[in-house]
Design a protein around this motif. Structure first.
Motif, PDB file in Angstrom:
ATOM      1  N   LEU A 189      -3.125  -1.524   1.063  1.00  0.00           N
ATOM      2  CA  LEU A 189      -3.036  -2.626   2.010  1.00  0.00           C
ATOM      3  C   LEU A 189      -4.410  -3.003   2.549  1.00  0.00           C
ATOM      4  O   LEU A 189      -5.209  -2.129   2.914  1.00  0.00           O
ATOM      5  CB  LEU A 189      -2.129  -2.243   3.186  1.00  0.00           C
ATOM      6  CG  LEU A 189      -0.667  -1.922   2.858  1.00  0.00           C
ATOM      7  CD1 LEU A 189       0.065  -1.442   4.120  1.00  0.00           C
ATOM      8  CD2 LEU A 189       0.025  -3.137   2.263  1.00  0.00           C
ATOM      9  N   ALA A 190      -4.661  -4.292   2.613  1.00  0.00           N
ATOM     10  CA  ALA A 190      -5.888  -4.769   3.265  1.00  0.00           C
ATOM     11  C   ALA A 190      -5.800  -4.460   4.758  1.00  0.00           C
ATOM     12  O   ALA A 190      -4.693  -4.341   5.308  1.00  0.00           O
ATOM     13  CB  ALA A 190      -6.029  -6.265   3.049  1.00  0.00           C
ATOM     14  N   PRO A 191      -6.938  -4.313   5.430  1.00  0.00           N
ATOM     15  CA  PRO A 191      -6.888  -4.012   6.869  1.00  0.00           C
ATOM     16  C   PRO A 191      -6.012  -4.983   7.652  1.00  0.00           C
ATOM     17  O   PRO A 191      -5.289  -4.570   8.566  1.00  0.00           O
ATOM     18  CB  PRO A 191      -8.352  -4.110   7.287  1.00  0.00           C
ATOM     19  CG  PRO A 191      -9.114  -3.741   6.047  1.00  0.00           C
ATOM     20  CD  PRO A 191      -8.318  -4.307   4.912  1.00  0.00           C
ATOM     21  N   SER A 192      -6.026  -6.256   7.286  1.00  0.00           N
ATOM     22  CA  SER A 192      -5.230  -7.246   8.009  1.00  0.00           C
ATOM     23  C   SER A 192      -3.736  -7.111   7.734  1.00  0.00           C
ATOM     24  O   SER A 192      -2.912  -7.653   8.474  1.00  0.00           O
ATOM     25  CB  SER A 192      -5.682  -8.654   7.620  1.00  0.00           C
ATOM     26  OG  SER A 192      -5.514  -8.862   6.224  1.00  0.00           O
TER      27      SER A 192
END
Length: 230
Positions: A189-192
């Motif tokens: 997962l991307a940080p966002s």
């Protein structure tokens, strides 16, 4: 449920470790934690808790800032030492060992329900979990789901929470465990795209608003109580 069985009333036990008899030095965990070379390694806590912790939060501030908008961890609400003592392994087995409890799979689709005495559950089914299974064991918890608002208090152990707002549906498979999601999906997962997350310690209470997605993962053998609001 068998005739005469006494309900456990929202008291829920999940496990990351096999149970142990109460002994010297175990008063702090109620006799629930396994020690020694046979104990499984703990799943790590998050690197940074992203859910706010509050003490001495007034009702007005709770309603204004959290009740309808975001989760919050509440600390120091009450002295629950008497109730905590009643939830030790020894006391629960003495009070409810013969009571029949119902087990079901902790996923979106509960395929099977099993009734058995509480003592049999504690003594024979609390063991490390295979990450690919939906049964009891190490890394147990509940995959992502949502419902109305509620409070969840940890009595013994630690419980790691993952939360998304209603408009942000998490990426998950309903028939895979939270432990499998943490291992396979979370690192990609991307940080966002990552959830709010935090590990709730014994004595802390997590509040989550209406329709918030949430999943849980037990880091220790955990005893907790949840209150769901209409």
């Amino acid at each position: 449920m068998a005739a005469g069985a006494r309900p456990l009333l929202l008291l829920v036990l999940w496990t990351l470790a096999a149970p142990a008899r109460p002994g010297p030095g175990e008063a702090g965990d109620g006799g629930w934690q396994r020690r020694g070379p046979g104990a499984p390694a703990a799943v790590a806590e998050e690197q940074r808790c992203t859910v706010e912790r509050r003490t001495d939060l007034s009702y007005a501030a709770f309603v204004q800032h959290y009740a309808f908008s975001r989760p919050v961890i509440l600390q120091g609400l009450t002295d629950n030492s008497r109730f905590r003592a009643l939830c030790s392994r020894q006391r629960l087995l003495a009070s409810f060992g013969d009571s029949v409890v119902r087990l079901s799979t902790a996923n979106t689709y509960s395929y099977q329900k099993v009734d058995l005495p509480f003592q049999d559950y504690v003594e024979h089914l609390l063991h490390p979990q295979d990450p690919a299974s939906l049964g009891n064991g190490a890394g147990s918890g509940v995959p992502f789901h949502w419902h109305g608002p509620g409070f969840s208090e940890v009595i013994y152990g630690r419980k790691r929470w993952f939360l998304y707002p209603p408009e942000k549906t998490p990426e998950f498979h309903p028939n895979k465990t939270t432990l499998a999601w943490l291992r396979d999906t979370y690192p990609t997962l991307a940080p966002s795209a990552r959830p709010l997350e935090c590990t709730i310690q014994a004595g802390e209470v997590l509040y989550f608003p209406d329709r918030w997605w949430h999943a849980t993962l037990n880091l220790d053998t955990s005893v907790f109580i949840s209150t769901f609001l209409s």
